[in-house]
Design an enzyme around this catalytic site. Structure first.
Site, short mmCIF file in Angstrom:
data_model
loop_
_atom_site.label_atom_id
_atom_site.label_comp_id
_atom_site.label_asym_id
_atom_site.label_seq_id
_atom_site.Cartn_x
_atom_site.Cartn_y
_atom_site.Cartn_z
N SER A 22 0.84 -1.21 0.00
CA SER A 22 0.00 0.00 0.00
C SER A 22 0.87 1.26 0.00
O SER A 22 0.58 2.23 -0.71
CB SER A 22 -0.91 0.02 1.23
OG SER A 22 -1.84 -1.03 1.15
N ARG A 26 1.33 4.26 -3.00
CA ARG A 26 1.11 5.68 -2.68
C ARG A 26 2.37 6.51 -2.89
O ARG A 26 2.30 7.64 -3.38
CB ARG A 26 0.60 5.81 -1.24
CG ARG A 26 -0.86 5.33 -1.10
CD ARG A 26 -1.17 4.89 0.30
NE ARG A 26 -2.57 4.56 0.49
CZ ARG A 26 -3.15 3.41 0.12
NH1 ARG A 26 -2.46 2.48 -0.50
NH2 ARG A 26 -4.44 3.20 0.37
N SER A 167 -13.35 1.32 3.14
CA SER A 167 -12.38 0.93 2.11
C SER A 167 -11.34 2.03 1.93
O SER A 167 -11.66 3.16 1.58
CB SER A 167 -13.09 0.69 0.77
OG SER A 167 -12.17 0.79 -0.29
N ASP A 316 -6.99 -7.99 4.64
CA ASP A 316 -6.25 -8.91 3.76
C ASP A 316 -5.81 -10.19 4.46
O ASP A 316 -5.20 -11.06 3.83
CB ASP A 316 -5.02 -8.21 3.16
CG ASP A 316 -5.43 -7.12 2.18
OD1 ASP A 316 -6.55 -7.21 1.62
OD2 ASP A 316 -4.65 -6.17 1.98
N LYS A 343 -12.81 -9.25 -3.28
CA LYS A 343 -11.34 -9.13 -3.35
C LYS A 343 -10.86 -9.81 -4.64
O LYS A 343 -11.64 -10.05 -5.55
CB LYS A 343 -10.73 -9.73 -2.09
CG LYS A 343 -11.03 -8.92 -0.83
CD LYS A 343 -10.36 -7.57 -0.91
CE LYS A 343 -10.73 -6.67 0.23
NZ LYS A 343 -10.26 -5.30 0.03
N ARG A 347 -13.34 -14.27 -1.58
CA ARG A 347 -12.48 -14.98 -0.60
C ARG A 347 -13.28 -15.80 0.39
O ARG A 347 -12.71 -16.70 1.02
CB ARG A 347 -11.55 -13.98 0.11
CG ARG A 347 -10.36 -13.63 -0.74
CD ARG A 347 -9.22 -13.00 0.02
NE ARG A 347 -8.15 -12.69 -0.92
CZ ARG A 347 -7.38 -11.60 -0.88
NH1 ARG A 347 -7.58 -10.71 0.07
NH2 ARG A 347 -6.43 -11.43 -1.76
N ARG A 389 -2.98 -14.28 -1.89
CA ARG A 389 -3.07 -14.50 -0.44
C ARG A 389 -3.54 -15.91 -0.11
O ARG A 389 -3.16 -16.49 0.90
CB ARG A 389 -3.96 -13.44 0.20
CG ARG A 389 -3.43 -12.03 -0.06
CD ARG A 389 -3.76 -11.03 1.00
NE ARG A 389 -3.31 -9.71 0.58
CZ ARG A 389 -2.08 -9.23 0.73
NH1 ARG A 389 -1.15 -9.98 1.31
NH2 ARG A 389 -1.76 -8.02 0.31
C1 S3P Z 1 -5.62 -1.41 -0.04
C2 S3P Z 1 -6.84 -1.44 0.58
C3 S3P Z 1 -7.61 -2.66 0.83
C4 S3P Z 1 -6.75 -3.91 0.67
C5 S3P Z 1 -5.85 -3.86 -0.52
C6 S3P Z 1 -4.95 -2.64 -0.48
C7 S3P Z 1 -4.96 -0.12 -0.23
O1 S3P Z 1 -8.68 -2.71 -0.10
O2 S3P Z 1 -7.57 -5.05 0.59
O3 S3P Z 1 -5.03 -5.02 -0.57
O4 S3P Z 1 -3.75 -0.09 -0.53
O5 S3P Z 1 -5.63 0.91 -0.10
P1 S3P Z 1 -10.10 -2.00 0.19
O6 S3P Z 1 -9.85 -0.58 0.40
O7 S3P Z 1 -10.93 -2.26 -1.02
O8 S3P Z 1 -10.64 -2.70 1.40
#
Ligand code: S3P
Length: 433
Positions: A22, A26, A167, A316, A343, A347, A389
Site C-alpha cells: 500500500s 502511494r 475501504s 487482507d 477481493k 475470498r 493471499r
Molecule cells: C488497499 C486497501 C484494501 C486492501 C488492498 C490494499 C490499499 O482494499 O484489501 O489489498 O492499498 O488501499 P479496500 O480498500 O478495497 O478494502
C-alpha cells in the site's frame, strides 16, 4: 508453477520482509505529483506495484531504478501528467485502478483504465459514483460498474460523502481527487481503514484534517513536496510467517522492520485474543509510520470472534486467520466481512473450498465463515484460484498438513510477495521440494 510443501519440525531464524504494498503504491503516485525527484528505498517490486509504475510511465513520468532497492520518480507537479497513448494497464491491481481513477478524474485529458480478467470483475461503481458527484466524467461497462473505465477530464468540486463500505481504496481515491477539486472534500468512513494516504499527504504539505473517521482535504492543492522515504516491511506479508510460527511446534521467528500501523495490525489483536503471545521489539517511527520487529513462538490457540471495526484493520488477513482457526480450540466466527466477496477472488468461497480440500471444518456465511478446530489437516493438491493471499495461506498450511501439499498456480504469489519461497526455505529448510 506449483509449490510443493512438506511439514517441518519448526520455523527458526530472523528475516526481513519486502516493502509494504500500500505504501509503495502511494509513494509512487505521490512522487509523480511532486515537483522534483522522489526517492523510494525498500519499495515493493511486486506485480501490483509494477502495474502502478507502468501506468505512471505511460503518463510521461520517469520512474527509474537507482540502486537495487531504490526507485527514483521524477514528478512534474500536480499538472505534470500527459495524456496516455493507450489504455493504462492496471493488470490485476485494484489499488492501482481505484487510486489512479481519483487522480485521472481531474486531469484535462482522456484516459482509459483497463487490466486483466480478474480485475475486470471487480466493482468500480464504489469510486465512479462519488467521483461523478464531484463532477467527473467517468464511464465503464455495465452502466459504469465494471472496468475498463473511461475518464474525460472535467473540473471537480468538493463534496461531503459517507462511504458505504470501509475501504482505504475508495477513501484514497476521493482524497486524491480532492487535490484537484475546488473547495473541501469531506469523507466519512463507516470503519477505520488503513490511513497511509492521509499520513503521506500531510507529510507532503497538503491541508488535510482527520477527526476520527472524518477526513477533509482542501483543494486545489499546491504541488506536493518530493519524498525521501524508506518503505517499512509489509505487515500483510509478515502475517504468513507469524501464523506459520504459531502453528508449527518448535518455532521461534523474528520478523524485522515490519510496519505496525494500527490500521493494519488487526490480525495481531485477533491472534492475541486467540491466546498468542507476539512481542513487538525496537518500536520506532520511520517516514511517518510506526515500525517494529515482531517476535513469535509456537503456541496453542483458542477460538475467537472477528467482527465490526476489527474487520477493515485486517481485511487482507482472513485467509491466514482461517488457517490459524483450523488449529484453534473451539469455533472461530468471522462476521461483517462481506467485503471479502469482492477481493481478488470471492475470498469467502475460495477460503472455504481450499481449506476444506485439506480437511478443515469450515462453513461459509453471507458475511464471513465459521471454523471449527482443532482439525488435523491432510496434504492435497489445491488450487490458489489465482489469489496470491490464498496461495501463501496454502503454502503455510502445507507446513502442518500430513504428507505433501501442492499449491497449484503459486506464481500469483508475486503479485504481492516476490521472495516468499526463499524466505520460507530460510526459516523452514526442507519445507519446499
Ligand atoms: C488497499 C486497501 C484494501 C486492501 C488492498 C490494499 C490499499 O482494499 O484489501 O489489498 O492499498 O488501499 P479496500 O480498500 O478495497 O478494502
Amino acid at each position: 508453477m506449483n509449490l510443493r510443501v512438506r511439514p517441518v519440525s519448526g520455523l527458526r531464524g530472523a528475516i526481513d520482509l519486502p516493502g509494504d504494498k500500500s505504501i509503495t503504491h502511494r509513494a509512487l503516485l505521490l512522487g509523480s505529483l511532486s515537483a522534483g525527484a522522489s526517492r523510494i528505498r525498500g519499495y515493493l517490486d511486486s506485480g501490483d506495484c509494477r502495474a502502478t509504475m507502468g501506468c505512471l510511465r505511460a503518463l510521461g513520468v520517469p520512474v527509474e531504478q537507482e540502486a537495487e532497492d531504490t526507485l527514483t520518480v521524477r514528478g512534474a507537479g500536480l499538472r505534470g501528467w500527459r495524456e496516455p497513448e493507450n489504455v493504462l494497464n492496471c493488470v490485476r491491481s485494484g489499488t492501482t485502478m481505484r487510486l489512479m481513477a481519483g487522480l485521472l478524474a481531474g486531469q484535462p485529458f482522456y484516459s482509459v483504465l483497463g487490466g486483466e480478467a480478474q480485475l475486470l470483475r471487480r466493482p468500480m461503481d464504489r469510486v465512479a459514483q462519488p467521483l461523478r458527484l464531484m463532477g467527473a466524467q467517468i464511464t465503464g461497462r455495465q452502466s459504469g460498474k465494471l472496468p475498463p473505465l473511461t475518464l474525460v477530464g472535467a473540473p471537480l468540486h468538493g463534496i461531503e460523502y459517507t462511504l458505504p463500505v470501509a475501504s482505504a481504496q475508495v477513501k484514497s481515491c476521493l482524497l486524491l481527487a480532492g487535490l484537484y477539486a475546488e473547495g473541501m472534500t469531506t469523507l466519512i468512513e463507516p470503519g477505520p481503514s488503513r490511513d497511509h494516504t492521509e499520513r503521506m499527504l500531510r507529510a507532503r504539505g497538503v491541508e488535510l484534517s482527520s477527526q476520527g473517521l472524518c477526513h477533509a482535504v482542501r483543494g486545489p492543492a499546491n504541488d506536493l513536496t518530493p519524498l525521501d522515504l524508506t518503505v517499512p516491511g509489509d505487515f500483510s506479508s509478515a502475517a504468513y510467517f507469524l501464523v506459520g510460527a504459531l502453528l508449527v511446534e518448535g518455532s521461534e521467528v523474528r520478523l524485522r522492520h515490519v510496519g505496525v500501523n494500527p490500521t493494519r495490525t488487526g490480525l495481531l489483536d485477533a491472534l492475541r485474543a486467540m491466546g498468542a503471545e507476539i512481542t513487538l521489539l525496537d518500536e520506532r517511527e520511520e517516514g511517518g509510520e510506526p515500525v517494529a520487529d515482531l517476535l513469535v513462538r509456537s503456541q496453542g490457540l483458542r477460538a475467537t470472534t472477528v467482527a465490526g471495526d476489527l474487520v477493515p484493520r485486517m481485511i487482507d488477513e482472513f485467509p491466514i486467520l482461517a488457517l490459524a482457526a483450523t488449529q484453534a480450540e473451539g469455533v472461530t466466527r468471522v462476521r461483517d466481512a462481506a467485503e471479502l466477496r469482492v477481493k481478488e477472488t470471492d475470498r469467502i468461497a475460495t477460503i472455504v473450498e481450499a481449506l476444506r480440500a485439506l480437511g478443515a471444518r469450515i462453513e461459509p456465511r453471507p458475511d464471513g465463515f465459521d471454523v471449527e478446530g482443532p482439525t488435523p489437516l491432510v496434504g492435497a493438491a489445491v488450487d490458489s484460484f489465482g489469489d496470491h493471499r490464498l496461495a501463501m495461506t496454502l503454502a503455510v498450511a502445507g507446513l502442518i498438513a500430513r504428507g505433501e501439499t501442492t499449491v497449484l498456480r503459486a506464481e500469483w504469489i508475486a503479485d504481492s510477495f516476490p521472495g516468499f519461497e526463499p524466505r520460507l526455505q530460510a526459516l523452514a529448510p526442507g519445507a519446499l521440494s
